[in-house]
Design a protein around this motif. Structure first.
Motif, PDB file in Angstrom:
ATOM      1  N   ARG A   4       0.824  -1.199   0.000  1.00 41.49           N
ATOM      2  CA  ARG A   4       0.000   0.000   0.000  1.00 41.49           C
ATOM      3  C   ARG A   4       0.861   1.254   0.000  1.00 41.49           C
ATOM      4  N   GLU A   7      -3.612   5.819   1.079  1.00 40.63           N
ATOM      5  CA  GLU A   7      -4.941   5.460   1.529  1.00 40.63           C
ATOM      6  C   GLU A   7      -5.678   6.748   1.890  1.00 40.63           C
ATOM      7  N   LYS A   9      -9.052   8.417   3.231  1.00 40.31           N
ATOM      8  CA  LYS A   9     -10.226   8.005   3.994  1.00 40.31           C
ATOM      9  C   LYS A   9     -11.092   9.206   4.305  1.00 40.31           C
ATOM     10  N   ASN A  10     -12.364   9.079   3.943  1.00 39.74           N
ATOM     11  CA  ASN A  10     -13.369  10.053   4.342  1.00 39.74           C
ATOM     12  C   ASN A  10     -12.969  11.493   3.992  1.00 39.74           C
ATOM     13  N   ASN A  27     -16.953  12.277   1.473  1.00 41.49           N
ATOM     14  CA  ASN A  27     -17.024  10.799   1.511  1.00 41.49           C
ATOM     15  C   ASN A  27     -16.149  10.122   0.465  1.00 41.49           C
ATOM     16  N   GLU A  29     -13.166   7.927  -0.675  1.00 40.43           N
ATOM     17  CA  GLU A  29     -12.265   6.916  -0.111  1.00 40.43           C
ATOM     18  C   GLU A  29     -11.679   6.072  -1.225  1.00 40.43           C
ATOM     19  N   SER A  31      -7.763   3.641  -2.228  1.00 42.41           N
ATOM     20  CA  SER A  31      -6.383   3.347  -1.872  1.00 42.41           C
ATOM     21  C   SER A  31      -5.609   2.964  -3.125  1.00 42.41           C
ATOM     22  N   SER A  70     -10.703  13.931   7.902  1.00 43.77           N
ATOM     23  CA  SER A  70     -10.185  13.283   6.683  1.00 43.77           C
ATOM     24  C   SER A  70      -8.805  12.722   6.968  1.00 43.77           C
ATOM     25  N   GLN A  71      -8.477  11.653   6.284  1.00 42.71           N
ATOM     26  CA  GLN A  71      -7.113  11.102   6.380  1.00 42.71           C
ATOM     27  C   GLN A  71      -6.554  10.872   4.987  1.00 42.71           C
ATOM     28  N   ASP A  78       0.127  10.774   7.752  1.00 45.83           N
ATOM     29  CA  ASP A  78      -1.113  11.478   7.441  1.00 45.83           C
ATOM     30  C   ASP A  78      -0.825  12.887   6.915  1.00 45.83           C
ATOM     31  N   ASN A 329     -20.995   5.630   4.640  1.00 48.49           N
ATOM     32  CA  ASN A 329     -20.598   6.772   3.810  1.00 48.49           C
ATOM     33  C   ASN A 329     -21.543   7.050   2.664  1.00 48.49           C
TER      34      ASN A 329
END
Ligand SMILES: Nc1ncnc2c1ncn2[C@@H]1O[C@H](COP(=O)(O)OP(=O)(O)O)[C@@H](O)[C@H]1O
Ligand SMILES: [Mg+2]
Length: 329
Positions: A4, A7, A9-10, A27, A29, A31, A70-71, A78, A329
């Motif tokens: 990976r 990524e 996220k949100n 929303n 998302e 990866s 958010s990430q 991050d 989500n």
């Protein structure tokens, strides 16, 4: 084993417009593994560029807000929370970005070679001029520029659009980034050159294990190179899966609409192209419920009231009430 790299996220990004806070992306998302290509597709105004520039935190800081929930995990770090100094290190070094119009990123008053040399030298202060020049020539060769020894002495306006885009790719790859973000890199080019540029991006990144986010409004472009595809509509992802899932088993009515709008070469029907009726709503006129409901033939009362949320259908994610059970989500 897949490794990976990224990524998201949100992801939620908003803009202050006058007195209003308008949300452009929500929303989102996805990866991305090392050495893989993800295509982000959707019509103009769907939030593709905002998504991409948020990863580099290049959204204008005076007016934009990346939500604190958010990430954006890049190699585990991050980026939403990274200090600005760290972001400067990452930009053009670990993550490179190329844009639709290379003329706006190339400086018209400097020779190609000088711009490339400067790029190399900001990232490697010890390198000799001769070694740096060799690297430039080598990289221009790799992106398919004929007689690179001569080209480095030319100015940007002396090159064709396709050649300029190749120079941009060469520059973006000079520092051997882990991630290349290409925002509509072939939109301004004609179809044959488009295909060549995409092939170059694909081979070069496979050779160096670079991951790519390829942004485009054109499903045909994605079909050429992507391993995974995320379809965006009005600021949200509506379908996400492997390229095979999306092209062979599309589920969302919007994805199906986009696929039907790809011109079929040689069919002689280019001029009777299918288009999805209507337009993407503006940020201050988002419908409640499913955002696509105003353009969807299958829309019901439920769709107009409630966001379907992403749900897993046949091994990939779809935001539509037509399928499966509600996820998140
Ligand atoms: N700086 C900004 N201020 C206000 N709204 C913006 C800004 N940048 C983008 N937007 C809005 O965000 C939405 C998504 O834009 P964008 O990501 O550029 O779409 P795409 O790249 O998919 O065409 C659009 O409605 C656009 O008008
Ligand atoms: Mg854009």
């Amino acid at each position: 084993m897949e490794e990976r790299l990224l990524e998201v996220k949100n992801l939620k990004v908003s803009f202050n417009v006058g007195k209003k806070k308008l949300t452009a992306v929500e929303n989102v998302e996805f990866s991305l593994d090392k050495g893989k290509v993800i295509g982000i597709v959707g019509e103009s105004g769907c939030g593709k560029s905002v998504t991409a520039t948020s990863i580099l935190r290049l959204v204008p800081p005076a007016v934009s807000i990346i939500d604190e929930d958010s990430q954006i995990l890049f190699d585990g770090e991050d980026l939403v929370k990274a200090p600005e100094a760290r972001m400067r290190e990452i930009r053009g070094n670990e993550i490179s970005m190329i844009f639709q119009e290379p003329m706006s990123s190339l400086n018209p008053v400097y020779r190609i070679g000088d711009q490339m040399l400067e790029m190399i030298r900001t990232h490697n202060k010890q390198i000799s001029k001769k070694d740096a020049l060799d690297q430039c020539v080598e990289m221009l060769k790799r992106v398919g520029i004929p007689s690179p020894e001569q080209r480095i002495r030319e100015f940007p306006h002396q090159l064709s659009g396709g050649m300029r885009q190749r120079v941009m790719i060469a520059m973006a790859l000079l520092c051997n980034p882990k991630l290349l973000i290409a925002d509509e890199p072939t939109t301004a080019l004609d179809v044959t050159i488009q295909a060549q540029i995409l092939r170059i991006i694909k081979t070069l990144t496979k050779e160096s294990n670079t991951s790519v986010i390829l942004i485009t409004h054109d499903m045909g472009v994605v079909a050429e190179v992507a391993d995974h595809v995320m379809v965006m509509y009005a600021g949200k992802s509506v379908e996400y899966g492997t390229a095979e899932d999306i092209f062979d088993h599309p589920k969302h009515p919007y994805t199906i609409g986009l696929l039907n709008s790809i011109p079929k070469l040689g069919s002689g029907q280019e001029e009777h192209l299918y288009t999805i009726e209507g337009t993407v709503p503006g940020l201050d006129e988002m419908p409640e419920g499913c955002r696509f409901c105003t353009r969807c033939q299958h829309a019901t009362e439920q769709c107009r009231k409630k966001d379907p949320g992403m749900r897993e259908v046949d091994g990939h994610m779809v935001r539509c009430f037509l399928y499966g059970k509600e996820g998140e989500n």
